[in-house]
Design an enzyme around this catalytic site. Structure first.
Site, PDB file in Angstrom:
ATOM      1  N   THR A  38       6.943 -11.591  -0.459  1.00 51.37           N
ATOM      2  CA  THR A  38       6.926 -10.177  -0.848  1.00 51.37           C
ATOM      3  C   THR A  38       6.472  -9.393   0.370  1.00 51.37           C
ATOM      4  O   THR A  38       5.351  -9.535   0.840  1.00 51.37           O
ATOM      5  CB  THR A  38       5.975  -9.932  -2.024  1.00 51.37           C
ATOM      6  OG1 THR A  38       6.387 -10.727  -3.135  1.00 51.37           O
ATOM      7  CG2 THR A  38       5.990  -8.458  -2.418  1.00 51.37           C
ATOM      8  N   LYS A  82      10.794  -6.294  -6.402  1.00 44.72           N
ATOM      9  CA  LYS A  82       9.515  -6.998  -6.510  1.00 44.72           C
ATOM     10  C   LYS A  82       8.348  -6.014  -6.515  1.00 44.72           C
ATOM     11  O   LYS A  82       7.370  -6.208  -7.249  1.00 44.72           O
ATOM     12  CB  LYS A  82       9.358  -7.980  -5.342  1.00 44.72           C
ATOM     13  CG  LYS A  82       8.028  -8.745  -5.350  1.00 44.72           C
ATOM     14  CD  LYS A  82       7.857  -9.578  -6.616  1.00 44.72           C
ATOM     15  CE  LYS A  82       6.462 -10.240  -6.661  1.00 44.72           C
ATOM     16  NZ  LYS A  82       6.345 -11.350  -5.701  1.00 44.72           N
ATOM     17  N   LYS A 121      -2.006  -6.664  -0.935  1.00 43.74           N
ATOM     18  CA  LYS A 121      -0.916  -6.440   0.026  1.00 43.74           C
ATOM     19  C   LYS A 121       0.316  -5.863  -0.668  1.00 43.74           C
ATOM     20  O   LYS A 121       0.908  -4.882  -0.199  1.00 43.74           O
ATOM     21  CB  LYS A 121      -0.586  -7.754   0.732  1.00 43.74           C
ATOM     22  CG  LYS A 121       0.605  -7.702   1.668  1.00 43.74           C
ATOM     23  CD  LYS A 121       1.878  -8.281   1.021  1.00 43.74           C
ATOM     24  CE  LYS A 121       1.732  -9.748   0.685  1.00 43.74           C
ATOM     25  NZ  LYS A 121       2.981 -10.308   0.113  1.00 43.74           N
TER      26      LYS A 121
END
Length: 300
Positions: free
Chosen positions: A96, A171, A239
């Site tokens: 990701t 995502k 993140k």
């Protein structure tokens, strides 16, 4: 497509490597510390001492590393992936990461004659072990179709999202949903404890109703048991949420729930909890638990 290079043999990657081998693919892996992957080497994966050796002459290369800077390093640093893959290689980044970085890999990989896909996954360590991950794919449609046997070895819900970067956008949307669902679970458990309810009874009572969710089912019992072992690291969730917030800000979107959850997770990370699982978010919402832990520390 038979010979596969795989970089990023961690909590998720190790199970994905195993499932690819079960499907009959020839796996070549790279890890910084060989001792951490001795188990999958013993099961048939070929270990290489460098990324260059791992990716050279492969039909496809899969990466699933930690952070965008790690993706930059393995693809663009001298002597790494783009310096060593052959023309026609399929490059599949399942980390990701930033949609902009996915577009950059597609552009630079295309100059080398490679087929590039961004294919982040969701489903956690449980889905990785079971081979039931959701795979969110961006890139050329023909490349997506060519790589379907690889995706089917690792997942069961495999969808083409659009051009390069779209897999990453999907995502990030997924992570925005998780932020809302997980924070809701944590707030509800904190409220129930404060009001004297039994948390186990609470979960049993609401899980099959309108409040039910995958986050409740998978992480609710862990929260109640104070089991914070990572299926997905808090630091990686931070993140992801940062990336989503950057993209939202660029589009002029105000995502208040995402911002709040990110701030809470960052506070916990600053207290040394970044290597815990995402269910440790309860420590932000539950003052009773925080006070109890503080008192215990002082006694010790």
């Amino acid at each position: 497509m038979q010979s596969i290079g795989f970089i990023g043999v961690g909590i998720m990657g190790k199970s994905m490597v195993r499932n690819l081998m079960k499907a009959g693919f020839d796996l070549h892996i790279y890890a910084r510390t060989k001792s951490k992957v001795e188990d999958v080497v013993g099961e048939g994966a070929a270990f290489h001492e460098s990324i260059a050796e791992c990716v050279r002459d492969r039909d496809a290369v899969i990466t699933i590393v930690g952070f965008p800077q790690d993706v930059e390093e393995v693809y663009f640093d001298e002597g790494k992936i783009l310096d060593n893959v052959k023309e026609g290689t399929y490059l599949i980044d399942m980390t990701t990461t930033s949609p902009k970085l996915a577009e950059k890999i597609a552009q630079e990989g295309g100059k080398k004659g490679c087929h590039v896909l961004d294919a982040p996954v969701t489903g956690g360590d449980t889905g990785a072990r079971a081979g039931t991950l959701s795979v969110l794919v961006g890139g050329e449609k023909a490349d997506f179709e060519a790589c379907m046997p690889l995706f089917e070895a690792m997942g069961t819900n495999i969808n083409y999202q659009g051009k390069a970067g779209c897999g990453q956008h999907c995502k990030l949307a997924n992570q925005i949903m998780i932020a809302g669902a997980l924070s809701g679970v944590c707030e509800a458990i904190a409220y129930a404890r404060e009001k004297g309810l039994d948390p186990d009874t609470l979960l049993r009572s609401v899980s099959s109703g309108a409040a039910g969710s995958r986050q409740l089912d998978s992480l609710g019992p862990k929260i109640v048991k104070e089991d914070f072992a990572p299926g997905f690291f808090m630091k990686h969730f931070i993140k992801d949420m940062r990336l989503a917030l950057i993209e939202a800000n660029m589009s002029g979107l105000s995502l208040d729930v995402l911002s709040t959850v990110l701030a809470g997770c960052q506070e916990l990370e600053a207290e040394g909890m970044g290597d815990l699982g995402t269910q440790a978010l309860i420590k932000y919402y539950d003052p009773i638990q925080i006070e109890d832990e503080t008192e215990e520390t002082e006694v010790l």
